[in-house]
Design a protein around this motif. Structure first.
Motif, PDB file in Angstrom:
ATOM      1  N   GLU A 122       0.818  -1.210   0.000  1.00 46.51           N
ATOM      2  CA  GLU A 122       0.000   0.000   0.000  1.00 46.51           C
ATOM      3  C   GLU A 122       0.850   1.257   0.000  1.00 46.51           C
ATOM      4  O   GLU A 122       0.525   2.250  -0.653  1.00 46.51           O
ATOM      5  N   LYS A 123       1.953   1.218   0.731  1.00 48.81           N
ATOM      6  CA  LYS A 123       2.826   2.389   0.810  1.00 48.81           C
ATOM      7  C   LYS A 123       4.211   2.016   0.280  1.00 48.81           C
ATOM      8  O   LYS A 123       4.815   1.058   0.744  1.00 48.81           O
ATOM      9  N   PRO A 124       4.722   2.765  -0.699  1.00 47.69           N
ATOM     10  CA  PRO A 124       6.104   2.535  -1.143  1.00 47.69           C
ATOM     11  C   PRO A 124       7.082   2.754   0.007  1.00 47.69           C
ATOM     12  O   PRO A 124       6.803   3.495   0.953  1.00 47.69           O
ATOM     13  N   LEU A 125       8.230   2.116  -0.072  1.00 48.26           N
ATOM     14  CA  LEU A 125       9.229   2.195   0.991  1.00 48.26           C
ATOM     15  C   LEU A 125      10.459   2.947   0.517  1.00 48.26           C
ATOM     16  O   LEU A 125      10.892   2.785  -0.627  1.00 48.26           O
ATOM     17  N   GLU A 126      11.018   3.760   1.398  1.00 48.86           N
ATOM     18  CA  GLU A 126      12.275   4.434   1.106  1.00 48.86           C
ATOM     19  C   GLU A 126      13.424   3.520   1.516  1.00 48.86           C
ATOM     20  O   GLU A 126      13.539   3.140   2.683  1.00 48.86           O
ATOM     21  N   LEU A 127      14.264   3.159   0.569  1.00 48.79           N
ATOM     22  CA  LEU A 127      15.405   2.289   0.817  1.00 48.79           C
ATOM     23  C   LEU A 127      16.693   3.046   0.517  1.00 48.79           C
ATOM     24  O   LEU A 127      16.767   3.807  -0.450  1.00 48.79           O
ATOM     25  N   GLU A 128      17.717   2.820   1.361  1.00 48.11           N
ATOM     26  CA  GLU A 128      18.975   3.547   1.240  1.00 48.11           C
ATOM     27  C   GLU A 128      20.075   2.645   0.694  1.00 48.11           C
ATOM     28  O   GLU A 128      20.221   1.494   1.108  1.00 48.11           O
ATOM     29  N   GLN A 129      20.829   3.173  -0.243  1.00 49.75           N
ATOM     30  CA  GLN A 129      21.993   2.450  -0.738  1.00 49.75           C
ATOM     31  C   GLN A 129      22.973   2.203   0.408  1.00 49.75           C
ATOM     32  O   GLN A 129      23.225   3.081   1.228  1.00 49.75           O
ATOM     33  N   GLY A 130      23.516   1.005   0.467  1.00 52.61           N
ATOM     34  CA  GLY A 130      24.475   0.651   1.507  1.00 52.61           C
ATOM     35  C   GLY A 130      23.853   0.120   2.779  1.00 52.61           C
ATOM     36  O   GLY A 130      24.575  -0.315   3.680  1.00 52.61           O
ATOM     37  N   THR A 131      22.539   0.136   2.879  1.00 50.30           N
ATOM     38  CA  THR A 131      21.844  -0.393   4.059  1.00 50.30           C
ATOM     39  C   THR A 131      21.283  -1.774   3.735  1.00 50.30           C
ATOM     40  O   THR A 131      20.545  -1.920   2.755  1.00 50.30           O
ATOM     41  N   PRO A 132      21.622  -2.796   4.517  1.00 44.91           N
ATOM     42  CA  PRO A 132      21.053  -4.123   4.275  1.00 44.91           C
ATOM     43  C   PRO A 132      19.658  -4.240   4.900  1.00 44.91           C
ATOM     44  O   PRO A 132      19.433  -3.791   6.023  1.00 44.91           O
ATOM     45  N   TYR A 133      18.735  -4.839   4.170  1.00 43.82           N
ATOM     46  CA  TYR A 133      17.379  -5.058   4.661  1.00 43.82           C
ATOM     47  C   TYR A 133      17.082  -6.560   4.585  1.00 43.82           C
ATOM     48  O   TYR A 133      17.391  -7.204   3.580  1.00 43.82           O
ATOM     49  N   HIS A 134      16.500  -7.090   5.640  1.00 45.14           N
ATOM     50  CA  HIS A 134      16.088  -8.487   5.585  1.00 45.14           C
ATOM     51  C   HIS A 134      14.743  -8.568   4.877  1.00 45.14           C
ATOM     52  O   HIS A 134      13.784  -7.911   5.264  1.00 45.14           O
ATOM     53  N   ILE A 135      14.687  -9.371   3.823  1.00 44.74           N
ATOM     54  CA  ILE A 135      13.455  -9.540   3.071  1.00 44.74           C
ATOM     55  C   ILE A 135      13.034 -11.002   3.124  1.00 44.74           C
ATOM     56  O   ILE A 135      13.871 -11.901   3.097  1.00 44.74           O
ATOM     57  N   SER A 136      11.742 -11.236   3.274  1.00 42.51           N
ATOM     58  CA  SER A 136      11.241 -12.603   3.310  1.00 42.51           C
ATOM     59  C   SER A 136       9.876 -12.672   2.641  1.00 42.51           C
ATOM     60  O   SER A 136       9.138 -11.685   2.596  1.00 42.51           O
ATOM     61  N   VAL A 137       9.572 -13.837   2.116  1.00 40.71           N
ATOM     62  CA  VAL A 137       8.262 -14.115   1.545  1.00 40.71           C
ATOM     63  C   VAL A 137       7.794 -15.456   2.089  1.00 40.71           C
ATOM     64  O   VAL A 137       8.496 -16.466   1.964  1.00 40.71           O
ATOM     65  N   GLY A 138       6.631 -15.442   2.744  1.00 36.91           N
ATOM     66  CA  GLY A 138       5.995 -16.679   3.170  1.00 36.91           C
ATOM     67  C   GLY A 138       4.920 -17.072   2.179  1.00 36.91           C
ATOM     68  O   GLY A 138       4.260 -16.202   1.599  1.00 36.91           O
ATOM     69  N   TYR A 139       4.725 -18.362   1.980  1.00 37.12           N
ATOM     70  CA  TYR A 139       3.807 -18.826   0.935  1.00 37.12           C
ATOM     71  C   TYR A 139       3.125 -20.110   1.384  1.00 37.12           C
ATOM     72  O   TYR A 139       3.770 -20.987   1.974  1.00 37.12           O
ATOM     73  N   ILE A 140       1.821 -20.216   1.129  1.00 35.77           N
ATOM     74  CA  ILE A 140       1.050 -21.419   1.428  1.00 35.77           C
ATOM     75  C   ILE A 140       0.242 -21.806   0.191  1.00 35.77           C
ATOM     76  O   ILE A 140      -0.406 -20.960  -0.421  1.00 35.77           O
ATOM     77  N   GLN A 141       0.295 -23.075  -0.166  1.00 40.74           N
ATOM     78  CA  GLN A 141      -0.521 -23.617  -1.251  1.00 40.74           C
ATOM     79  C   GLN A 141      -1.295 -24.822  -0.705  1.00 40.74           C
ATOM     80  O   GLN A 141      -0.698 -25.752  -0.164  1.00 40.74           O
ATOM     81  N   ARG A 142      -2.604 -24.766  -0.844  1.00 41.93           N
ATOM     82  CA  ARG A 142      -3.442 -25.810  -0.257  1.00 41.93           C
ATOM     83  C   ARG A 142      -4.069 -26.750  -1.291  1.00 41.93           C
ATOM     84  O   ARG A 142      -4.007 -27.957  -1.140  1.00 41.93           O
ATOM     85  N   THR A 143      -4.680 -26.203  -2.321  1.00 43.43           N
ATOM     86  CA  THR A 143      -5.625 -26.994  -3.102  1.00 43.43           C
ATOM     87  C   THR A 143      -5.064 -27.604  -4.377  1.00 43.43           C
ATOM     88  O   THR A 143      -5.752 -28.371  -5.046  1.00 43.43           O
TER      89      THR A 143
END
Length: 204
Positions: A122-143
């Motif tokens: 919903e809101k864009p994020l300000e990211l800085e060069q040289g700063t590490p950010y932890h990124i993750s994606v969780g995913y579930i598939q059922r059917t």
């Protein structure tokens, strides 16, 4: 000598069959990951998994063998940008997915997104060069059936205008994208080399 960092480009991908973990977290949470060893643990250059590769113009990668229904995955790494600015994230998913930056969910995708569109932060994020950010994606598939998981981003013109630009896959990269880090440090008169690191020694 001090501690040195080595970056390996790509996402870490962990997969669980017969997933019985929480649903509201839209993926395996920390407690589940710590108490349930994954059934598969590998790396990928991008989260671009599709059950029907030809349906995506041969642009995606197949899911691992044996993962067709009732499974979950957790993808993560360290995100770097080579240019400071405002970024927006999107996940195309069937079924549920959540994308988090530094532990904060920025895309909450309950079943299911359009194959053409996707769930967008919903809101864009300000990211800085040289700063590490932890990124993750969780995913579930059922059917089962036709399903997919694709993580994308784009750089915006400003924090209030993100209409221009095209989303692209978040690729593995040590400078602009996702990587994993390992560290080497001196130990007792020698040097300790992390398992994932490499050392070139010359001049002996």
């Amino acid at each position: 000598a001090g501690v040195s960092e080595q970056r390996s480009s790509g996402w870490r991908c962990r997969w669980w069959k017969n997933y019985e973990g929480p649903e509201l977290t839209l993926g395996p949470n920390f407690q589940y990951r710590e108490t349930h060893p994954p059934d598969a643990d590998n790396t990928a250059d991008a989260i671009n998994f599709v059950s029907c590769v030809s349906c995506w113009g041969d642009q995606g990668s197949p899911f691992p063998p044996g993962f067709a229904s009732n499974f979950a995955a957790h993808f993560d790494g360290v995100l770097h940008v080579d240019e400071s600015g405002v970024y927006q994230f999107m996940v195309q998913h069937d079924q549920s997915a959540v994308l988090s930056i530094d532990g904060v969910a920025v895309v909450n995708g309950r079943c299911c997104s359009s194959g053409i569109g996707g769930s967008i932060s919903e809101k864009p994020l300000e990211l800085e060069q040289g700063t590490p950010y932890h990124i993750s994606v969780g995913y579930i598939q059922r059917t089962g059936g036709t399903f997919y998981a694709r993580a994308m981003w784009k750089q915006c013109e400003s924090a209030v205008d993100c209409s221009a630009g095209v989303f692209s896959l978040i690729q593995g990269s040590a400078t602009h994208g996702v990587s994993s880090s390992s560290f080497s440090e001196p130990r007792g008169g020698g040097v300790f080399i992390a398992d994932a690191a490499a050392a070139n020694i010359s001049g002996l």
